[in-house]
Every structure is written in C-alpha cells, then in structure tokens.
Design a protein around this motif. Structure first.
Motif, PDB file in Angstrom:
ATOM      1  N   ALA A  58      33.979  22.717 -74.357  1.00  0.00           N
ATOM      2  CA  ALA A  58      33.357  22.109 -73.180  1.00  0.00           C
ATOM      3  C   ALA A  58      33.801  22.933 -71.984  1.00  0.00           C
ATOM      4  O   ALA A  58      34.979  22.914 -71.618  1.00  0.00           O
ATOM      5  CB  ALA A  58      33.790  20.653 -73.026  1.00  0.00           C
ATOM      6  N   ASP A  59      32.845  23.686 -71.436  1.00  0.00           N
ATOM      7  CA  ASP A  59      33.154  24.600 -70.334  1.00  0.00           C
ATOM      8  C   ASP A  59      34.201  25.595 -70.818  1.00  0.00           C
ATOM      9  O   ASP A  59      33.958  26.334 -71.764  1.00  0.00           O
ATOM     10  CB  ASP A  59      33.620  23.811 -69.111  1.00  0.00           C
ATOM     11  N   ASP A  60      35.391  25.615 -70.228  1.00  0.00           N
ATOM     12  CA  ASP A  60      36.420  26.572 -70.620  1.00  0.00           C
ATOM     13  C   ASP A  60      37.489  25.933 -71.498  1.00  0.00           C
ATOM     14  O   ASP A  60      38.574  26.484 -71.664  1.00  0.00           O
ATOM     15  CB  ASP A  60      37.072  27.180 -69.371  1.00  0.00           C
TER      16      ASP A  60
ATOM     17  N   ARG B 224      36.352  14.810 -82.321  1.00  0.00           N
ATOM     18  CA  ARG B 224      36.026  16.017 -81.552  1.00  0.00           C
ATOM     19  C   ARG B 224      34.782  15.789 -80.702  1.00  0.00           C
ATOM     20  O   ARG B 224      34.761  16.115 -79.515  1.00  0.00           O
ATOM     21  CB  ARG B 224      35.789  17.177 -82.502  1.00  0.00           C
ATOM     22  N   ASP B 225      33.747  15.213 -81.314  1.00  0.00           N
ATOM     23  CA  ASP B 225      32.501  14.990 -80.580  1.00  0.00           C
ATOM     24  C   ASP B 225      32.708  14.033 -79.408  1.00  0.00           C
ATOM     25  O   ASP B 225      32.138  14.218 -78.329  1.00  0.00           O
ATOM     26  CB  ASP B 225      31.427  14.442 -81.516  1.00  0.00           C
ATOM     27  N   ALA B 226      33.527  13.008 -79.624  1.00  0.00           N
ATOM     28  CA  ALA B 226      33.776  12.050 -78.546  1.00  0.00           C
ATOM     29  C   ALA B 226      34.494  12.715 -77.376  1.00  0.00           C
ATOM     30  O   ALA B 226      34.176  12.485 -76.211  1.00  0.00           O
ATOM     31  CB  ALA B 226      34.590  10.871 -79.070  1.00  0.00           C
ATOM     32  N   VAL B 227      35.467  13.564 -77.703  1.00  0.00           N
ATOM     33  CA  VAL B 227      36.244  14.228 -76.643  1.00  0.00           C
ATOM     34  C   VAL B 227      35.379  15.243 -75.893  1.00  0.00           C
ATOM     35  O   VAL B 227      35.371  15.280 -74.656  1.00  0.00           O
ATOM     36  CB  VAL B 227      37.483  14.912 -77.233  1.00  0.00           C
TER      37      VAL B 227
ATOM     38  N   GLY C 119      32.906  13.560 -73.664  1.00  0.00           N
ATOM     39  CA  GLY C 119      33.575  13.048 -72.474  1.00  0.00           C
ATOM     40  C   GLY C 119      33.884  14.128 -71.466  1.00  0.00           C
ATOM     41  O   GLY C 119      33.736  13.939 -70.261  1.00  0.00           O
ATOM     42  N   LEU C 120      34.297  15.288 -71.945  1.00  0.00           N
ATOM     43  CA  LEU C 120      34.593  16.407 -71.046  1.00  0.00           C
ATOM     44  C   LEU C 120      33.306  16.936 -70.405  1.00  0.00           C
ATOM     45  O   LEU C 120      33.275  17.239 -69.211  1.00  0.00           O
ATOM     46  CB  LEU C 120      35.286  17.528 -71.817  1.00  0.00           C
TER      47      LEU C 120
ATOM     48  N   GLY D  92      28.953  17.677 -60.502  1.00  0.00           N
ATOM     49  CA  GLY D  92      29.599  17.069 -59.347  1.00  0.00           C
ATOM     50  C   GLY D  92      30.863  16.332 -59.719  1.00  0.00           C
ATOM     51  O   GLY D  92      31.884  16.427 -59.030  1.00  0.00           O
ATOM     52  N   ARG D  93      30.828  15.621 -60.816  1.00  0.00           N
ATOM     53  CA  ARG D  93      32.008  14.869 -61.244  1.00  0.00           C
ATOM     54  C   ARG D  93      33.129  15.806 -61.674  1.00  0.00           C
ATOM     55  O   ARG D  93      34.308  15.559 -61.421  1.00  0.00           O
ATOM     56  CB  ARG D  93      31.618  13.935 -62.391  1.00  0.00           C
ATOM     57  N   GLN D  94      32.763  16.901 -62.317  1.00  0.00           N
ATOM     58  CA  GLN D  94      33.776  17.868 -62.739  1.00  0.00           C
ATOM     59  C   GLN D  94      34.472  18.497 -61.529  1.00  0.00           C
ATOM     60  O   GLN D  94      35.692  18.649 -61.518  1.00  0.00           O
ATOM     61  CB  GLN D  94      33.124  18.957 -63.595  1.00  0.00           C
TER      62      GLN D  94
END
Length: 443
Positions: free
Chosen positions: A128-130, A147-150, A153-154, A188-190
C-alpha cells in the motif's frame, strides 16, 4: 505444529534481493505466483523446470528470467541467496533434494509443498503506497485475509501512521468535502495523517481532527459568517511560516480547494515564498450536497447545464460580476452558495429578468451531515419559507426544473420507506424534506 507455534518460531525479515540470485525449482502455478514478486524487487531469477506456465514462458521470452528447460541437478543452488522449491506435489522428492542441498550450503529455502521442512516461509504479502505488509499465522488463507484487511485499511486511510525517516514537506491544500468525514478522499486522509500543522476551516470535516496525534498543531481559521475570523493574509502567513520552519502543513478545507475556496490565493502565496504545494481535490458542496439530498443538478429533458454561483454579494452590488440577467433567461440549473442572507434579493432579481415565480427551488442545510434538512419551495416563496423553517448557513440553494424531479424522488423514497419502520427512522434522521409545496405534491 499449530498456527501459534508456527508464527512464534518464525523471525520475520525483509530480504533486499536486488541483483541477487534466487533459484526457483519448478515452473507451475506456485512459481507463477512467486516469480513476479521476486522480479518486482529486482531479484536475478534462475528458473529450472522442463516445462513452464504460459506466464513464466512469456517472462523467459522477454529475458526477464533465466529459464533452463531441464530437471533439477545437484549444484543448481550454487551462488543463490534464496531457493524456492516449487516442484509439483507429485515431485516431493525433488523438493526434498533441493531443500537438502540448500541446507548444506546455508541457503534459505522455501519449500512450497511442506512448510515444516522449510527453513524460510513466505508470508502473505501486500503493498500500500510505500508500505509492504507481510503476515504469518500458520494458516495461509487466514494470513491472506488479514493481509487484505490491513492493506485495504492503509489504502483507504483508515489505518494511518506518520512517516519519520521520509517526512513530507511543504503545504497540502486538501479538499475535505461538504462535511461528512467519510467523503474526504483517500489521498487527503493520508496526507492529513502526515501533518505537523493543520489549518482548518469551519466547514471542513472536523471529526477527522480527533484522529490526529496529540503533537499536531491545529490552527482554527474559523470564518464564521459575519463574525471575526482569521483574515486570508493571516491564513497565508500561517501556511508559509510553518512550512518554512520545516513543518508539513495541511490546509484542510471544506468542499474543493479551488471551488470558491480561495485555494488559488493560498497556493500563490506559498509558491511565491518558495514553499512547494500539493493540491488534493475534494467533493464540492455545489454538487455533493444536492446529490446527498437527492437533488440531481442535471436531468435528461429537464436541464442540460448547471451554473454554480457564489452570492457573497447581492445582485446589483458594484462588486458583483455575476450576469443575473443571463442566468434569469437560461433554463439551466442554478446552484447558489453563500446565498441565504441574500436569497430574497436573488429571487426578486431572477423574477424581474424572466424566471417564473413558481420556478421550483430546493434549499439544503447542513448537507451530508446528520442534521441535514431539505425544503422545497418556489422562487416567489422561498425567502419566507427559509425564514419560517429557520434555515441557517451552511446551505446550498438549487433553482430549476430538476427540483421537481427531486420532489418526486423524495415522495417515492418516503413511500418505499413506509414498508419499514426502521427505514422510516433513518430517513427522518437524514432530514428528507420538511416542506413540500403544492407544486411538488402534484409531481
């Protein structure tokens, strides 16, 4: 071995394999899943198998893997940093010989057919991103689900954590949407999670501020209508000063930064001071609020265009650049922002220049919020109805034939809701029309 024991006995480690040899024995379905990830991290992959899946054949044809079309031979593990024994279930003896050779040469070996005989395990991985996520539980399917849940969420911003080694810099102008915190974008949230300083508007989704770490400085720019608040110059100075001091600043705005949000002014001030700026679009209240209230700003056969107008000064004011005469003559939808205090002047001006007095009007207050209220009226009655209903800012006004469509939609929704008491309660809490004029009832 239980899942708990398996997880306890594994030391999770991230291998940096760029340019390093990884030997993969077998080229079936398991190898087809593993090889792309190895290539993605830059590994030098040697594939050994008499046959391969079409995907692996394609990678070999493109020169991305070195494929030796033969059976495994002793010595094939020489020079490897990691070995993946992926021969099929019917070839367990091949995997056993590969694992034995790897053990003798002190090479980590992942054995696809027997985890208990592996010196290394491959976790369920995701990115997820970096961020790379790896999960071991002793149950591969459970690991994949976690893994999919984490990663979800990220990616959505629900799970956030600030960078420390690679800090964000400059200023981010973030559109927070019309009020509901769920309508802010993922980006925006990130960025909000990375902030050292947050400069927030009154109409920004303030519930998100509760998620910030306690060391984040929050500056309330306020701008309560007709009351004292930070001036635009003071806001610009706060953005520039904090950014030049090395802090990452998020300017959290309601709606979209560039739709009557003065985001352009703030971006100019930052860039002129040498401060880099990131702009994150937001859901504009001009469209998001009517949509949330079931008021389409366009509708086939009713409105082919819509106009968004800021009514911060009334018609006839020398500061106004709005062509009210032209707007009165168009059949398009008019969406008015910041209009409540001057709604009577607007209505009389539109009627004077050609709009019919019975033209449908909708006023949506506190759009997208739990306190959302929607009233339906007509152009010649809306000023009185707003006063009677004690509607207060923030509110979006929609003028045009699409409001007739909205009243029909609201009526159908209420009729459908009548079949369920629970649904009826939800509609009431969402503020479905508190005032429907005779015109709307006929439609």
């Amino acid at each position: 071995m239980t899942g708990r024991q398996a997880a306890d006995e594994a030391y999770l480690l991230g291998l940096r394999l760029r340019g390093r040899r990884v030997v993969v024995i077998g080229a079936g379905a398991v190898a087809a899943r593993r090889v792309p990830r190895l290539l993605a991290v830059g590994a030098d992959v040697l594939l050994i198998s008499p046959e391969a899946t079409p995907a692996l054949e394609e990678l070999a044809a493109a020169g991305r893997v070195d494929w030796r079309k033969r059976e495994y031979r002793p010595g094939d593990c020489d020079g490897a940093w990691l070995v993946c024994a992926c021969a099929g279930p019917a070839e367990a003896q091949v995997n056993a010989r590969v694992a034995e050779e790897a053990e003798k040469n002190r090479i980590w070996c992942v054995r696809a057919d027997d985890a208990s005989e592996s010196t290394a395990w491959t976790p369920a991985t995701g990115t997820a991103d970096d961020i790379s996520v790896g999960v071991l539980s002793g149950d591969p399917r459970r690991s994949a689900a976690i893994r999919d849940a984490v990663t979800t969420g990220l990616q959505s911003g629900v799970i956030t954590a600030r960078h420390y080694r690679r800090r964000a810099s400059g200023v981010a102008l973030v559109g927070g949407g019309p009020g509901d915190p769920g309508l802010i974008t993922v980006k925006g949230r990130q960025l909000l999670a990375e902030a050292d300083v947050v400069v927030t508007d009154r109409l920004a989704p303030r519930e998100l501020l509760a998620e910030l770490p306690p060391d984040v400085t929050v500056i309330d720019a306020g701008k309560v209508p007709y009351k004292r608040a930070m001036s635009q110059d003071e806001i610009n100075d706060a953005l520039v000063t904090n950014a030049l001091q090395g802090r990452f600043v998020v300017r959290l705005k309601g709606g979209d930064p560039f739709v009557f949000g003065r985001g352009g002014e703030e971006m100019l001030a930052c860039l002129r001071a040498g401060v880099p700026v990131t702009v994150v679009p937001g859901v504009s209240s001009a469209v998001g609020v009517p949509t949330a209230a079931g008021v389409p700003v366009t509708h086939r056969g009713t409105a082919q265009d819509f106009h968004v107008i800021s009514v911060h000064v009334p018609p006839g004011d020398e500061r106004s650049t709005v062509d009210w005469v032209g707007l009165a003559k168009t059949d398009g939808t008019l969406v008015l922002l910041m209009a409540l205090e001057r709604l009577g002047d607007v209505a009389r001006t539109l009627i004077r220049y050609g709009r019919q007095g019975n033209c449908p009007v909708s006023v949506i207050a506190d759009g997208t919020m739990p306190t959302q209220r929607t009233i339906y009226s007509t152009l010649d009655q809306v000023e009185r109805h707003v006063a009677d209903e004690e509607i207060r800012p923030p509110a979006v006004v929609v003028i045009g034939g699409v409001v007739t469509i909205a009243t029909e939609l609201a009526g159908l929704a209420r009729r459908l809701a009548g079949h369920s008491q629970a649904t009826t309660r939800r509609l009431r809490s969402g503020g479905v029309s508190s005032l429907v004029p005779p015109l709307a009832e006929k439609n």
